[in-house]
Design an enzyme around this catalytic site. Structure first.
Site, short mmCIF file in Angstrom:
data_model
loop_
_atom_site.label_atom_id
_atom_site.label_comp_id
_atom_site.label_asym_id
_atom_site.label_seq_id
_atom_site.Cartn_x
_atom_site.Cartn_y
_atom_site.Cartn_z
N GLY A 253 1.02 -1.19 0.09
CA GLY A 253 0.20 -0.02 0.04
C GLY A 253 0.66 1.37 0.00
N GLU A 287 4.69 -6.43 1.23
CA GLU A 287 3.96 -6.80 0.10
C GLU A 287 3.44 -5.62 -0.77
OE1 GLU A 287 0.28 -8.08 1.75
OE2 GLU A 287 1.12 -9.79 3.11
N PRO A 288 4.73 -5.13 -1.40
CA PRO A 288 4.52 -3.72 -2.11
C PRO A 288 4.19 -4.17 -3.50
CG PRO A 288 6.95 -4.14 -1.82
CD PRO A 288 6.15 -5.23 -1.03
N ARG A 326 -8.14 2.89 -13.75
CA ARG A 326 -8.01 3.51 -12.46
C ARG A 326 -8.77 5.05 -12.65
NH1 ARG A 326 -4.11 5.66 -10.66
NH2 ARG A 326 -4.74 5.32 -8.34
N CYS A 359 -18.30 2.66 -25.21
CA CYS A 359 -19.37 3.48 -25.10
C CYS A 359 -19.97 3.29 -23.75
CB CYS A 359 -20.53 2.61 -25.90
SG CYS A 359 -20.07 2.55 -27.49
N TYR A 388 -1.69 -1.73 -11.70
CA TYR A 388 -3.00 -1.54 -11.80
C TYR A 388 -3.64 -0.90 -13.09
CZ TYR A 388 -2.56 -2.72 -6.90
OH TYR A 388 -2.14 -3.23 -5.84
C1 PLP Z 1 -3.26 -5.30 -3.01
C2 PLP Z 1 -2.56 -5.71 -2.00
C3 PLP Z 1 -1.11 -5.53 -1.72
C4 PLP Z 1 -0.52 -4.42 -2.69
O1 PLP Z 1 -1.03 -3.13 -2.37
P1 PLP Z 1 -0.14 -1.84 -3.14
O2 PLP Z 1 -0.84 -0.84 -2.97
O3 PLP Z 1 -0.14 -2.30 -4.80
O4 PLP Z 1 1.11 -1.90 -2.73
C5 PLP Z 1 -0.50 -6.00 -0.87
N1 PLP Z 1 -0.97 -6.87 0.10
C6 PLP Z 1 -2.46 -7.58 -0.11
C7 PLP Z 1 -3.12 -8.26 0.64
C8 PLP Z 1 -3.27 -6.73 -1.01
O5 PLP Z 1 -4.51 -7.33 -1.31
#
Ligand code: PLP
Length: 435
Positions: A253, A287-288, A326, A359, A388
């Site tokens: 995130g 988890e980036p 997005r 459309c 994304y």
């Molecule tokens: C989407 C997601 C992420 C990555 O989020 P980013 O904003 O792309 O870094 C990490 N962990 C989990 C569980 C997610 O669902």
């Protein structure tokens, strides 16, 4: 927002995409040349930028044992995943399909963490056979199902509980907030301890860690330190009860600057996280997704027509919501620049709506955006589209999903060809009429 496009930032549209003698490049390759060679709409990725981001994460958190579990959902192209894996990272997956991708790209199973609220038995089985690092369990029902599958296979399942730390994470859109109590993600703190007790007692579950993921495109460190405090308190309580965790996962995130502003300060995050974890002998998992690949991709789209209607100017391009969702899905903002000539040079700057051919009134890449009035046939670059972007592309309106090119060592490698009309109807059947 929006200054960059008016001034024609000499740094280009994003790191790795400089403007050289007026023309946008990916490293040393002119984007116009790539569009002519591979057609548009086209995604272009910068391998060097992706690998540099993985290295930067690994260096920033080198004070602890660290696994970067790249979030496959941000960009799951096999070549992209392969380069990320080669740079030492693993994967964060949310489906059996993503497991298949990660393994096919050469990412070792023991570097894969499996998140998601709706794991099926079939997915659990595949992940167990792949020897994943851990399942990030999001409910008591899931824990019971995982135990049943692991028992049936005779293979103990490594487990972490994804805790919902109930923190406010100020993301730009409510759809990208996941760390508050009223979200579908994670287990409330009050219930997590009981799940750990169950997992610890089960013969075919192995407690490994604790995790959280509080949202996406977060630029402040505070929500992370709030979540960290919740996870550490839980880890300490568990340790006092004799349940020793091996790792702590703070999720992803981390926000990026879509208009050149700084993203989340990783060094500041490391300063808060590293001492707490090394003191407890906990490994770190992050988890980036976006912050690894976001800046490393652009979408190239060509202008079909320029049309005035109802006092507005519409720039109709060959890319829209089917290529980059997005903007219409959650108000995402992307830099858009003409690929050739310094933006604005000798041209009238007017507010335009950059719209696709789909459309839907919601089919747009930008609205009311001041741009040097584009000309039909002109190539536009949409910046920071590596995350994304293609991952959310669709066939709506029976459009063919675009090609993807990876620029590496001065070469342009086609890493996914444009879809074909045959692929569009693949798997469909017309049953014979029975009259
Ligand atoms: C989407 C997601 C992420 C990555 O989020 P980013 O904003 O792309 O870094 C990490 N962990 C989990 C569980 C997610 O669902």
């Amino acid at each position: 927002m929006g200054e960059g496009i008016l001034t024609g930032d000499p740094a280009g549209i994003a790191p790795g995409f400089p403007r050289v003698e007026g023309a946008l490049h990916c490293r040393t390759l002119a984007l116009e040349g790539l569009a002519e060679r591979f057609g548009t709409p086209l995604y272009v990725y910068d391998a060097q930028g992706i690998e540099a981001r993985v290295r930067h994460f690994r260096e920033t958190f080198s004070g602890v044992e660290f696994l970067l579990a790249y979030s496959v959902k941000a960009n799951g192209n096999l070549a992209v995943l392969n380069r990320i894996g080669a740079a030492g990272a693993g994967a964060d997956i949310v489906s059996g399909g993503e497991l298949h991708r990660a393994l096919a790209a050469g990412i070792p199973g023991d570097r894969i963490v499996f998140a998601g609220v709706g794991k099926t038995e079939f997915e659990m089985e595949a992940a167990l056979r792949a020897g994943v690092h851990a399942f990030h369990v999001e409910s008591d029902g899931e824990l019971a199902r995982l135990e049943a599958v692991a028992t049936r296979l005779g293979t103990p399942a490594p487990v972490a509980i994804r805790v919902n730390p109930d923190v406010e994470s100020p993301t730009p859109h409510e759809y990208t907030r996941t760390g508050h109590a009223a979200s579908k993600f994670g287990v409330p703190v009050s219930e997590a301890k009981e799940l750990y007790r169950q997992a610890d007692a089960a013969s075919h579950l192995r407690v490994r860690g604790i995790g959280a993921h509080i949202g996406s495109q977060i630029v402040d460190v505070d929500p992370y330190t709030d979540a960290l405090a919740v996870l550490l308190a839980m880890a300490d309580e568990l340790a006092a009860d004799g349940v020793e965790l091996e790792y702590l996962d703070l999720g992803g995130g981390f926000g990026v600057g879509y208009d050149g502003e700084p993203g989340l300060p990783l060094e500041e995050l490391a300063a808060a996280v590293v001492p707490e974890l090394s003191r407890r002998d906990l490994r770190l998992v992050l988890e980036p997704g976006r912050s690894v690949v976001g800046h490393a991709g652009v979408l190239l789209t060509r202008v079909h027509y320029v049309k005035r209607s109802g006092g507005k100017t519409f720039v109709i391009t060959d890319g829209g919501m089917t290529e980059l969702l997005r903007p219409s899905h959650y108000g995402g903002w992307h830099r858009i620049e003409p690929v050739q000539s310094p933006p604005g040079e000798g041209r009238e700057v007017v507010p335009v709506d950059v719209v696709g051919p789909v459309c839907e009134t919601g089919d747009f890449l930008a609205r009311g955006r001041p741009l040097p009035l584009p000309r039909p046939g002109e190539l536009l670059a949409v910046g920071t589209a590596g995350a994304y972007g293609f991952a959310m592309a669709s066939n709506y309106n029976s459009r063919l999903r675009p090609a993807e090119v990876l620029v590496e060592d001065g070469r342009a490698l086609l890493v996914r060809r444009r879809e074909t009309l045959d692929e569009l109807v693949r798997g469909e059947e017309i049953p014979p009429r029975t009259d």
